[in-house]
Structure formats: structure tokens, C-alpha cells
Design a protein around this motif. Structure first.
Motif, PDB file in Angstrom:
ATOM      1  N   VAL A   1     -82.676  15.966  60.582  1.00 53.14           N
ATOM      2  CA  VAL A   1     -82.114  16.141  59.529  1.00 53.14           C
ATOM      3  C   VAL A   1     -81.510  14.531  59.685  1.00 53.14           C
ATOM      4  O   VAL A   1     -81.404  14.248  60.805  1.00 53.14           O
ATOM      5  CB  VAL A   1     -80.033  16.996  59.714  1.00 53.14           C
ATOM      6  CG1 VAL A   1     -80.793  18.468  59.513  1.00 53.14           C
ATOM      7  CG2 VAL A   1     -80.172  17.069  61.093  1.00 53.14           C
ATOM      8  N   ALA A   2     -80.876  14.074  58.349  1.00 45.55           N
ATOM      9  CA  ALA A   2     -80.499  12.965  58.688  1.00 45.55           C
ATOM     10  C   ALA A   2     -78.879  12.634  59.360  1.00 45.55           C
ATOM     11  O   ALA A   2     -77.547  13.797  59.134  1.00 45.55           O
ATOM     12  CB  ALA A   2     -79.972  12.417  57.826  1.00 45.55           C
ATOM     13  N   GLU A   3     -78.395  11.503  60.465  1.00 38.78           N
ATOM     14  CA  GLU A   3     -77.424  11.886  61.539  1.00 38.78           C
ATOM     15  C   GLU A   3     -76.769  10.810  61.182  1.00 38.78           C
ATOM     16  O   GLU A   3     -74.692  11.783  60.565  1.00 38.78           O
ATOM     17  CB  GLU A   3     -78.161  11.055  62.729  1.00 38.78           C
ATOM     18  CG  GLU A   3     -76.742  11.312  63.486  1.00 38.78           C
ATOM     19  CD  GLU A   3     -76.747  10.956  65.230  1.00 38.78           C
ATOM     20  OE1 GLU A   3     -76.545  11.413  66.183  1.00 38.78           O
ATOM     21  OE2 GLU A   3     -78.072   9.853  65.164  1.00 38.78           O
ATOM     22  N   ASP A   4     -76.058  10.250  59.673  1.00 34.30           N
ATOM     23  CA  ASP A   4     -75.744   9.104  58.342  1.00 34.30           C
ATOM     24  C   ASP A   4     -76.232   9.011  57.533  1.00 34.30           C
ATOM     25  O   ASP A   4     -76.881   9.704  57.231  1.00 34.30           O
ATOM     26  CB  ASP A   4     -76.171   7.895  59.960  1.00 34.30           C
ATOM     27  CG  ASP A   4     -75.650   7.688  61.327  1.00 34.30           C
ATOM     28  OD1 ASP A   4     -74.844   8.629  61.412  1.00 34.30           O
ATOM     29  OD2 ASP A   4     -76.637   7.154  62.553  1.00 34.30           O
ATOM     30  N   ASP A   5     -74.743   8.496  57.084  1.00 36.97           N
ATOM     31  CA  ASP A   5     -75.105   8.311  55.179  1.00 36.97           C
ATOM     32  C   ASP A   5     -75.635   7.197  55.346  1.00 36.97           C
ATOM     33  O   ASP A   5     -75.773   6.427  56.195  1.00 36.97           O
ATOM     34  CB  ASP A   5     -73.095   7.612  55.359  1.00 36.97           C
ATOM     35  CG  ASP A   5     -73.128   9.479  55.327  1.00 36.97           C
ATOM     36  OD1 ASP A   5     -73.459  10.364  54.642  1.00 36.97           O
ATOM     37  OD2 ASP A   5     -71.734   9.732  54.890  1.00 36.97           O
ATOM     38  N   LEU A   6     -76.458   7.077  54.319  1.00 37.74           N
ATOM     39  CA  LEU A   6     -77.138   5.858  54.295  1.00 37.74           C
ATOM     40  C   LEU A   6     -77.251   5.392  52.149  1.00 37.74           C
ATOM     41  O   LEU A   6     -77.641   6.557  52.184  1.00 37.74           O
ATOM     42  CB  LEU A   6     -79.059   6.290  54.809  1.00 37.74           C
ATOM     43  CG  LEU A   6     -79.441   5.053  54.565  1.00 37.74           C
ATOM     44  CD1 LEU A   6     -78.971   3.626  55.430  1.00 37.74           C
ATOM     45  CD2 LEU A   6     -81.182   5.262  54.761  1.00 37.74           C
ATOM     46  N   PRO A   7     -76.211   4.568  52.358  1.00 42.48           N
ATOM     47  CA  PRO A   7     -76.324   4.470  50.587  1.00 42.48           C
ATOM     48  C   PRO A   7     -77.619   3.907  50.226  1.00 42.48           C
ATOM     49  O   PRO A   7     -78.464   3.577  50.407  1.00 42.48           O
ATOM     50  CB  PRO A   7     -75.354   3.385  50.786  1.00 42.48           C
ATOM     51  CG  PRO A   7     -75.696   1.862  52.397  1.00 42.48           C
ATOM     52  CD  PRO A   7     -76.121   3.654  52.702  1.00 42.48           C
ATOM     53  N   ASP A   8     -77.634   3.384  48.412  1.00 43.00           N
ATOM     54  CA  ASP A   8     -78.407   3.474  47.695  1.00 43.00           C
ATOM     55  C   ASP A   8     -78.426   2.034  47.426  1.00 43.00           C
ATOM     56  O   ASP A   8     -77.678   1.635  46.074  1.00 43.00           O
ATOM     57  CB  ASP A   8     -78.744   4.071  46.916  1.00 43.00           C
ATOM     58  CG  ASP A   8     -80.276   4.009  45.679  1.00 43.00           C
ATOM     59  OD1 ASP A   8     -80.736   2.956  46.266  1.00 43.00           O
ATOM     60  OD2 ASP A   8     -80.127   4.836  44.431  1.00 43.00           O
ATOM     61  N   ASP A   9     -78.780   0.513  48.186  1.00 42.55           N
ATOM     62  CA  ASP A   9     -78.366  -0.502  47.377  1.00 42.55           C
ATOM     63  C   ASP A   9     -79.696  -0.563  47.101  1.00 42.55           C
ATOM     64  O   ASP A   9     -80.289  -2.626  47.270  1.00 42.55           O
ATOM     65  CB  ASP A   9     -78.870  -0.946  49.499  1.00 42.55           C
ATOM     66  CG  ASP A   9     -77.160  -0.917  49.684  1.00 42.55           C
ATOM     67  OD1 ASP A   9     -76.186  -0.175  49.066  1.00 42.55           O
ATOM     68  OD2 ASP A   9     -76.430  -1.496  50.765  1.00 42.55           O
ATOM     69  N   GLY A  10     -80.153   0.023  46.118  1.00 40.35           N
ATOM     70  CA  GLY A  10     -81.257  -1.274  45.163  1.00 40.35           C
ATOM     71  C   GLY A  10     -82.402   0.260  45.031  1.00 40.35           C
ATOM     72  O   GLY A  10     -83.199  -0.533  44.799  1.00 40.35           O
ATOM     73  N   GLY A  11     -82.069   0.821  44.538  1.00 40.72           N
ATOM     74  CA  GLY A  11     -83.687   2.078  44.774  1.00 40.72           C
ATOM     75  C   GLY A  11     -83.993   3.013  45.546  1.00 40.72           C
ATOM     76  O   GLY A  11     -83.199   2.674  46.500  1.00 40.72           O
ATOM     77  N   GLY A  12     -85.196   3.150  45.886  1.00 40.15           N
ATOM     78  CA  GLY A  12     -85.924   4.091  46.659  1.00 40.15           C
ATOM     79  C   GLY A  12     -86.934   4.067  47.570  1.00 40.15           C
ATOM     80  O   GLY A  12     -88.106   2.965  46.161  1.00 40.15           O
ATOM     81  N   ALA A  13     -86.829   4.438  48.805  1.00 43.81           N
ATOM     82  CA  ALA A  13     -88.910   3.998  48.950  1.00 43.81           C
ATOM     83  C   ALA A  13     -89.910   4.945  47.989  1.00 43.81           C
ATOM     84  O   ALA A  13     -88.996   6.273  47.469  1.00 43.81           O
ATOM     85  CB  ALA A  13     -88.633   4.784  50.385  1.00 43.81           C
TER      86      ALA A  13
END
Length: 377
Positions: A345-357
């Protein structure tokens, strides 16, 4: 609009695994056994025991030490001629006659499979000239193994005053047997045939666990009036080996099964990857990065020293939220078999700042995990 760019996956499983039972898990109830003295051990750690250091008559488990001395000092193809003294010992199914000739290898099979007492004396005389001289070597060898609670008077283990061992010592001795490939092969053999002066002789191992206990690999039975029913048993499952010793039992085979069952249930709680262990990081540009951790503890039977832990990512891209599943933690044997897994699982929040991988970045992420995410520990 810019597109998130996957920059790197850094994976390094931290820390080592060890036997760590969870206090939150239901305890494994102790085995219900009749043995007066007994234990179950990994060879390094005793998982449960009862009077394991108390000296007791140990019957034909003595022959493990006899076999260890013989393989250290004699070639398997040497011919052993039975003396009148050895033939007079009797017992164990071979019933040697004076002058009978067998190879060391054949007599070792009779010694360890059918518990042949006359074979024990014949081998002792062949190696040391007399049983008395051989027994001196047995006692020195036992002390060298750390089996200091034992004293041997004969090479066979029939009831004699002053002849004894302990459950702890027998486990040490059994481990030495299993570390000698030729002896490990013999004690795991269910049946074999040898050639003698009167023709072919079929030998059947007296260890009942070899018939029906999963993973059984030996080691030695014993019974006398003073010792009662005795069994030193070993079994292997998913790379883990346990040794159980039952002395003075009403039914040593039943006790050994219960001891081994208990040990394997306990080992199933071994922590291979700790809950919250950091597995690495997912890094995206310009969104940032989040650490990846194990979403729960990974437990299993395999020896933590012989497994490979990898992180297998899913198709992930920002935004991500703390606690969101981003892939799997896989535990494999060195042969590649997956024996346990848990969510990563991800440990932190990660915002979408311009699309996704997207596009090529998902395969790159997975490839990176496969290349640098493995670690043996």
C-alpha cells in the motif's frame, strides 16, 4: 496539460525476518503427548519441550552415534566379517552368524532401518577393534557435539546400567545425522534389499512416520523395557525442517506426530515481512513520491533465510491515497514458488498534478520492480 512522468521505483525490503509470533493471533495450544521427556526444535530453537535435559535410557537411538562414527572412519564398500561376539548379540532382524560378511553400507542400512544390534557390534569391532574401544569414541564424539547429558556403554543401546541420553542431546545427534548426506539418505529409506551369505534380505524401516507423515525424513526408533517407546523424528515442509524427540512414550510415533504438528503450526506464524515494512517508493513527476509499505504482515512456514521477497506493482497512477493498494508483496522460495503474499500500500497521499503514469510507464514500473525489488534474507 502536462503528463505525470514516472521517474523511478526504488525497492529495498528492509530488515530481516525472524520467528516472531503475533501477540494478536490465537495461541497455538501445546501438544498433548504421553512422553516423559520430549521436545520439538528447528535445530536452532526449541519450540516446545518437557524435561528435555533429563537423562533417560534411550534404547536404539544410540545407533545414530554408532552410524556417525562409522561413516567418519570407514569406507562404505569395506567388507565387515562378523565375529562370534557380534553374532551373539542378536536382535534387529539381521541375525548374523559368525563369519558372515557384509559391506559397511549394508550393515549401516540394517543398523538404522531394522535396528540390528549385531550389526552395531560388528561395525564397532570393525572400526575400533572392540566394542569397548568404539564406545569410548562414541562418548568423545557426543561431547564434541555438545551432547553432554549422554553416556554410552554399548554401540546398540540395549538396557545396561549407566547408558542414557536426553531429548536435547538426541536432537543434536539427529541434526548431525541429517547433515551427513549418506546417513540422511539411509534414515529416509523405507525399504531396501541387501545381499548376504544366505541370499537377498529385505530391510524395512521401523519408523512409521515414513509411511504416512507429510515430509518425514527420518530418523531413528528405539524400544527397551527401561527406555519405553522412543522416537527421534524429522520432517521437512517448504524448506523448514523440524526434529521431534519422544522418550518414554506410550506411543512415540503418535507423540512425534503431535510434536511436529505443533511445530509446523507455530512456524506458520513466522513473520517473513513485517506489517508496515518499507518496500520502496513510487516516484512520479511532477506529482511527487510515496513510500510503499506492506499492508499486513506476511507469515509462512519457509525459513526466512531462504526466501526472496519482491514487490509486484499494479497499474497505478496519481492520485493515490494513503493506505491504497498499489501492488502485492510476494514471498518466493529460491525455486520460484510463491508461498505467501500480502497487499502493498501507499504510505502517503499523492495528488494528481497533471495526469497519470500511462502508456510505457506501467511496464517500466513493473520491470524495475522485477529487477531491483528482489532480496534474499
Amino acid at each position: 496539460m502536462s503528463t505525470n512522468r514516472f521517474v523511478a521505483v526504488v525497492l529495498a525490503v528492509l530488515g530481516g525476518a525472524a520467528f516472531v509470533p503475533s501477540s494478536a493471533a490465537a495461541p497455538v495450544p501445546p501438544p498433548s503427548v504421553s512422553c516423559a521427556a520430549c521436545l520439538v526444535t528447528t535445530g536452532e530453537q526449541v519450540l516446545w519441550g518437557r524435561k528435555a535435559g533429563s537423562p533417560r535410557a534411550n534404547a536404539s537411538t544410540t545407533k545414530m552415534v554408532t552410524a556417525l562414527i562409522v561413516v567418519a572412519e570407514a569406507d562404505l564398500d569395506e567388507l565387515v566379517r562378523t565375529s562370534r561376539n557380534a553374532a551373539g548379540t542378536g536382535g534387529g532382524g539381521l541375525d548374523l552368524e559368525p563369519g558372515d560378511a557384509f559391506s559397511v553400507d549394508e550393515l549401516l542400512h540394517a543398523l538404522l532401518l531394522t535396528s540390528s544390534n549385531d550389526s552395531a557390534v560388528a561395525l564397532a569391532e570393525h572400526v575400533a577393534g572392540s566394542e569397548e574401544a568404539f564406545v569410548e569414541r562414541m562418548n568423545r564424539f557426543a561431547r564434541s557435539l555438545g551432547a553432554r547429558g549422554s553416556r554410552f556403554v554399548t554401540a546398540h543401546g540395549l538396557d545396561v546400567p549407566g547408558h542414557y541420553s536426553t531429548a536435547s542431546d538426541l536432537a543434536r545427534i539427529a541434526l548431525a545425522v541429517l547433515r551427513r548426506p549418506v546417513l540422511a539418505e539411509i534414515v529416509a529409506t523405507r525399504t531396501t534389499t541387501i545381499s548376504g551369505p544366505s541370499g537377498r534380505r529385505r530391510l524395512v524401516n521401523t519408523n512409521p512416520l515414513l509411511e504416512d507423515y507429510e515430509g518425514a525424513v527420518g530418523v531413528k526408533t528405539g524400544y527397551t523395557a527401561s527406555a519405553g517407546d522412543v522416537l527421534v523424528a524429522a520432517a521437512e515442509r517448504r524448506g523448514r525442517r523440524l526434529i521431534a524427540v519422544a522418550m518414554g512414550s506410550r506411543d512415540a510415533a503418535a507423540d512425534a506426530r503431535a510434536l511436529l504438528d505443533y511445530g509446523f503450526r507455530l512456524l506458520a506464524r513466522t513473520v517473513l515481512v513485517r506489517d508496515g515494512a518499507v518496500l520502496g517508493a513510487l516516484v512520479f513527476d511532477p506529482s511527487g513520491a510515496t513510500a510503499v509499505v506492506a499492508g499486513e504482515a506476511v507469515r509462512g512456514i519457509p525459513d526466512p533465510a531462504t526466501v526472496e521477497v519482491t514487490f509486484e506493482p499494479g497499474d497505478v497512477s496519481p492520485p493515490l491515497h494513503a493506505g491504497e493498494v498499489v501492488g502485492r508483496v510476494l514471498v518466493r522460495t529460491r525455486g520460484g514458488e510463491v508461498v505467501a503474499e500480502a497487499p502493498a500500500v501507499a504510505e502517503d497521499d499523492l495528488p494528481d498534478d497533471g495526469g497519470g503514469a500511462s502508456g510505457i510507464f506501467g511496464p517500466i514500473l513493473r520491470a524495475a520492480a522485477g529487477v531491483i525489488g528482489s532480496r534474499s534474507w
